[in-house]
Scaffold this motif. Structure first.
Motif, PDB file in Angstrom:
ATOM      1  N   TYR A  14       6.946 -39.805   1.306  1.00  0.00           N
ATOM      2  CA  TYR A  14       7.677 -39.567  -0.159  1.00  0.00           C
ATOM      3  C   TYR A  14       7.537 -38.586  -0.658  1.00  0.00           C
ATOM      4  O   TYR A  14       6.279 -37.914  -0.907  1.00  0.00           O
ATOM      5  N   LYS A  15       8.542 -36.841  -0.681  1.00  0.00           N
ATOM      6  CA  LYS A  15       8.109 -35.745  -1.134  1.00  0.00           C
ATOM      7  C   LYS A  15       7.731 -36.072  -2.822  1.00  0.00           C
ATOM      8  O   LYS A  15       7.425 -35.359  -2.736  1.00  0.00           O
ATOM      9  N   SER A  16       8.203 -37.303  -3.622  1.00  0.00           N
ATOM     10  CA  SER A  16       7.826 -37.178  -5.091  1.00  0.00           C
ATOM     11  C   SER A  16       6.083 -37.706  -4.508  1.00  0.00           C
ATOM     12  O   SER A  16       5.539 -37.283  -5.877  1.00  0.00           O
ATOM     13  N   SER A  17       5.865 -37.866  -3.565  1.00  0.00           N
ATOM     14  CA  SER A  17       4.172 -38.696  -3.597  1.00  0.00           C
ATOM     15  C   SER A  17       3.577 -36.882  -3.791  1.00  0.00           C
ATOM     16  O   SER A  17       3.029 -36.479  -4.339  1.00  0.00           O
ATOM     17  N   LEU A  18       3.887 -36.355  -2.270  1.00  0.00           N
ATOM     18  CA  LEU A  18       3.424 -34.659  -2.637  1.00  0.00           C
ATOM     19  C   LEU A  18       3.627 -34.523  -3.183  1.00  0.00           C
ATOM     20  O   LEU A  18       3.152 -33.236  -3.864  1.00  0.00           O
ATOM     21  N   ARG A  19       4.786 -34.597  -4.645  1.00  0.00           N
ATOM     22  CA  ARG A  19       5.240 -32.828  -5.489  1.00  0.00           C
ATOM     23  C   ARG A  19       4.339 -33.621  -6.845  1.00  0.00           C
ATOM     24  O   ARG A  19       3.355 -32.889  -7.239  1.00  0.00           O
ATOM     25  N   ASN A  20       3.661 -35.139  -7.090  1.00  0.00           N
ATOM     26  CA  ASN A  20       2.551 -35.621  -7.386  1.00  0.00           C
ATOM     27  C   ASN A  20       1.351 -34.640  -6.762  1.00  0.00           C
ATOM     28  O   ASN A  20       0.186 -34.600  -7.987  1.00  0.00           O
ATOM     29  N   HIS A  21       0.932 -34.834  -5.807  1.00  0.00           N
ATOM     30  CA  HIS A  21      -0.576 -34.714  -5.404  1.00  0.00           C
ATOM     31  C   HIS A  21      -0.649 -33.113  -5.430  1.00  0.00           C
ATOM     32  O   HIS A  21      -1.275 -32.642  -5.840  1.00  0.00           O
ATOM     33  N   LEU A  22       0.601 -32.170  -5.320  1.00  0.00           N
ATOM     34  CA  LEU A  22       0.377 -30.653  -5.655  1.00  0.00           C
ATOM     35  C   LEU A  22       0.461 -30.424  -6.848  1.00  0.00           C
ATOM     36  O   LEU A  22      -0.535 -29.468  -7.265  1.00  0.00           O
ATOM     37  N   ARG A  23       0.310 -31.689  -7.879  1.00  0.00           N
ATOM     38  CA  ARG A  23       0.066 -30.898  -9.245  1.00  0.00           C
ATOM     39  C   ARG A  23      -1.622 -31.161  -9.907  1.00  0.00           C
ATOM     40  O   ARG A  23      -2.116 -29.966 -10.532  1.00  0.00           O
ATOM     41  N   GLU A  24      -2.190 -31.682  -8.804  1.00  0.00           N
ATOM     42  CA  GLU A  24      -4.124 -32.039  -8.944  1.00  0.00           C
ATOM     43  C   GLU A  24      -4.437 -31.217  -7.284  1.00  0.00           C
ATOM     44  O   GLU A  24      -5.827 -31.413  -7.378  1.00  0.00           O
ATOM     45  N   CYS A  25      -4.106 -31.088  -6.416  1.00  0.00           N
ATOM     46  CA  CYS A  25      -4.082 -30.658  -4.563  1.00  0.00           C
ATOM     47  C   CYS A  25      -5.063 -29.023  -5.764  1.00  0.00           C
ATOM     48  O   CYS A  25      -4.671 -28.522  -5.572  1.00  0.00           O
ATOM     49  N   GLY A  26      -6.345 -29.734  -5.123  1.00  0.00           N
ATOM     50  CA  GLY A  26      -7.348 -28.575  -5.192  1.00  0.00           C
ATOM     51  C   GLY A  26      -8.106 -27.895  -7.350  1.00  0.00           C
ATOM     52  O   GLY A  26      -8.595 -27.168  -7.014  1.00  0.00           O
ATOM     53  N   ILE A  27      -7.769 -28.868  -7.873  1.00  0.00           N
ATOM     54  CA  ILE A  27      -8.151 -28.850  -8.934  1.00  0.00           C
ATOM     55  C   ILE A  27      -9.406 -29.847  -9.484  1.00  0.00           C
ATOM     56  O   ILE A  27      -9.583 -30.713  -8.956  1.00  0.00           O
ATOM     57  N   GLU A  28     -10.423 -28.887 -10.043  1.00  0.00           N
ATOM     58  CA  GLU A  28     -11.476 -30.715 -10.081  1.00  0.00           C
ATOM     59  C   GLU A  28     -10.861 -31.512 -11.303  1.00  0.00           C
ATOM     60  O   GLU A  28     -10.139 -31.374 -12.447  1.00  0.00           O
ATOM     61  N   PRO A  29     -10.906 -33.134 -11.172  1.00  0.00           N
ATOM     62  CA  PRO A  29     -10.319 -33.946 -12.267  1.00  0.00           C
ATOM     63  C   PRO A  29     -11.141 -33.867 -13.498  1.00  0.00           C
ATOM     64  O   PRO A  29     -12.352 -33.356 -13.101  1.00  0.00           O
ATOM     65  N   GLN A  30     -10.602 -33.420 -14.541  1.00  0.00           N
ATOM     66  CA  GLN A  30     -10.747 -33.364 -15.627  1.00  0.00           C
ATOM     67  C   GLN A  30     -10.951 -34.371 -15.856  1.00  0.00           C
ATOM     68  O   GLN A  30     -11.290 -34.131 -17.815  1.00  0.00           O
ATOM     69  N   PHE A  31     -10.957 -35.820 -16.187  1.00  0.00           N
ATOM     70  CA  PHE A  31     -10.816 -36.900 -16.750  1.00  0.00           C
ATOM     71  C   PHE A  31     -12.151 -37.497 -16.228  1.00  0.00           C
ATOM     72  O   PHE A  31     -11.968 -37.705 -15.381  1.00  0.00           O
ATOM     73  N   THR A  32     -12.969 -38.100 -16.923  1.00  0.00           N
ATOM     74  CA  THR A  32     -14.089 -38.078 -16.594  1.00  0.00           C
ATOM     75  C   THR A  32     -14.368 -39.414 -17.464  1.00  0.00           C
ATOM     76  O   THR A  32     -14.021 -40.175 -18.585  1.00  0.00           O
ATOM     77  N   CYS A  33     -14.581 -41.006 -16.564  1.00  0.00           N
ATOM     78  CA  CYS A  33     -15.413 -42.742 -17.818  1.00  0.00           C
ATOM     79  C   CYS A  33     -17.042 -41.904 -17.950  1.00  0.00           C
ATOM     80  O   CYS A  33     -17.556 -41.402 -17.534  1.00  0.00           O
ATOM     81  N   SER A  34     -17.267 -42.626 -19.341  1.00  0.00           N
ATOM     82  CA  SER A  34     -17.540 -41.845 -20.380  1.00  0.00           C
ATOM     83  C   SER A  34     -18.963 -43.369 -20.009  1.00  0.00           C
ATOM     84  O   SER A  34     -19.722 -43.111 -20.115  1.00  0.00           O
ATOM     85  N   VAL A  35     -18.536 -44.471 -19.360  1.00  0.00           N
ATOM     86  CA  VAL A  35     -19.611 -45.003 -18.720  1.00  0.00           C
ATOM     87  C   VAL A  35     -20.856 -44.860 -17.523  1.00  0.00           C
ATOM     88  O   VAL A  35     -22.011 -44.951 -17.616  1.00  0.00           O
TER      89      VAL A  35
END
Length: 130
Positions: free
Chosen positions: A81-102
């Protein structure tokens, strides 16, 4: 076509096919789809071997490659789906910014971190809610 034919359920059919094929539908949209895609036409897709009769639906024999949308940034991921690709493009190539504290696992979306905490570390998520 997810809606059941009205003739096979307890609900009265209110939209019979005007072409006289005998099909009846509970919803006008299903009748419209029937007239556009089915009535008086050859089957468009082969079924997957199921005993149900399909003329058009998600069970048709199309390979994923025929409709997959690839990421234009060249990461190799593909989407239906195009909507799934749009969601992916928001984070593609960007380091994950949310880290589990445990366990220090990283996530690209805050919701995925929350789901991880509930499933993997339920004791932590209970403390956070208090």
């Amino acid at each position: 076509m997810n809606q059941l034919l009205a003739s096979s359920s307890n609900v009265a059919a209110i939209f019979p096919c005007p072409n006289g094929c005998g099909r009846q539908y509970k919803y006008k949209g299903n009748l419209t789809a029937h007239l556009k895609l089915e009535c008086g036409k050859e089957k468009q897709f082969k079924s997957n071997g199921s005993k149900r009769r399909y003329k058009f639906n998600s069970f048709c024999e199309l390979s994923y490659d025929e409709y997959a949308i690839s990421c234009p940034r060249g990461c190799g991921k593909t989407y239906k789906y195009k909507s799934s690709l749009r969601n992916h493009l928001r984070e593609c190539g960007i380091e994950p910014q949310f880290t589990c504290s445990v366990c220090l696992r990283k996530f690209t979306q805050k919701g995925n971190l929350k789901a991880h905490l509930v499933k993997i570390h339920p004791e932590i998520s209970i403390e956070m809610q208090s």
